[in-house]
Design a protein around this motif. Structure first.
Motif, PDB file in Angstrom:
ATOM      1  N   THR A 121      -6.991   2.933 -12.394  1.00 44.94           N
ATOM      2  CA  THR A 121      -6.141   2.159 -11.963  1.00 44.94           C
ATOM      3  C   THR A 121      -6.670   0.363 -11.470  1.00 44.94           C
ATOM      4  N   VAL A 151       1.128  -1.066   0.294  1.00 42.53           N
ATOM      5  CA  VAL A 151       0.059  -0.109   0.093  1.00 42.53           C
ATOM      6  C   VAL A 151       0.912   1.201  -0.111  1.00 42.53           C
ATOM      7  N   GLN A 152       2.214   1.419   0.194  1.00 39.23           N
ATOM      8  CA  GLN A 152       3.096   2.582   1.004  1.00 39.23           C
ATOM      9  C   GLN A 152       3.667   2.518  -0.532  1.00 39.23           C
ATOM     10  N   LYS A 168       2.626   1.791  -3.825  1.00 35.57           N
ATOM     11  CA  LYS A 168       1.678   2.202  -4.245  1.00 35.57           C
ATOM     12  C   LYS A 168       1.340   3.422  -4.416  1.00 35.57           C
ATOM     13  N   ASP A 169       1.099   4.404  -2.889  1.00 32.22           N
ATOM     14  CA  ASP A 169       0.659   5.652  -2.709  1.00 32.22           C
ATOM     15  C   ASP A 169       2.100   6.550  -2.936  1.00 32.22           C
ATOM     16  N   ILE A 170       3.465   6.602  -2.721  1.00 34.71           N
ATOM     17  CA  ILE A 170       4.059   6.840  -3.856  1.00 34.71           C
ATOM     18  C   ILE A 170       3.900   6.355  -4.851  1.00 34.71           C
ATOM     19  N   LYS A 177       1.596   6.576  -7.157  1.00 32.15           N
ATOM     20  CA  LYS A 177       0.379   7.715  -7.733  1.00 32.15           C
ATOM     21  C   LYS A 177       1.285   8.933  -7.032  1.00 32.15           C
ATOM     22  N   ALA A 178       1.914   9.482  -5.948  1.00 32.37           N
ATOM     23  CA  ALA A 178       1.817  10.993  -5.443  1.00 32.37           C
ATOM     24  C   ALA A 178       2.867  11.027  -6.770  1.00 32.37           C
TER      25      ALA A 178
END
Length: 105
Positions: free
Chosen positions: A40, A20-21, A23-25, A27-28
């Motif tokens: 996505t 999850v981390q 994927k967030d990175i 996306k950012a």
């Protein structure tokens, strides 16, 4: 703006929180490079056609984005520097490629 498909293969051995981390990175990073994320698609862990770094599997992600073409190389370079990212491919999405099979029939 042209539409692109960003394909990312992550390390398959990540636990849920690490995945999850990452994927967030990702996306950012896409948003930082001016990409408008339209879709996505997370396929999860899949068997690959050939091993990448001796792993026969990978966590496969697909992002459909709209962004300027000049930011492709910078985005690709930034994502490849991540330790858990195994492969990054950015393809320009062309609508005529999708319709070519329908015209042949």
């Amino acid at each position: 703006m042209p539409q692109y498909e960003v394909n990312v293969i992550l390390n398959p051995n990540l636990d849920g929180a690490q995945a999850v981390q990452e994927k967030d990175i990702i996306k950012a990073a896409l948003e930082r490079h001016g990409a408008n994320i339209k879709n996505t698609d997370d396929w999860g862990n899949r068997r690959l056609a050939y091993p990448i770094q001796k792993d026969p599997e990978g966590n496969v992600l697909f992002y459909t984005v709209e962004m300027a073409g000049a930011s492709n190389t910078a985005l690709q370079r930034e994502l490849r520097l991540r330790d858990h990212v195994r492969r990054v491919t950015i393809l320009r999405d062309r609508p005529e490629w999708r319709n070519s099979n329908k015209k042949k029939k």
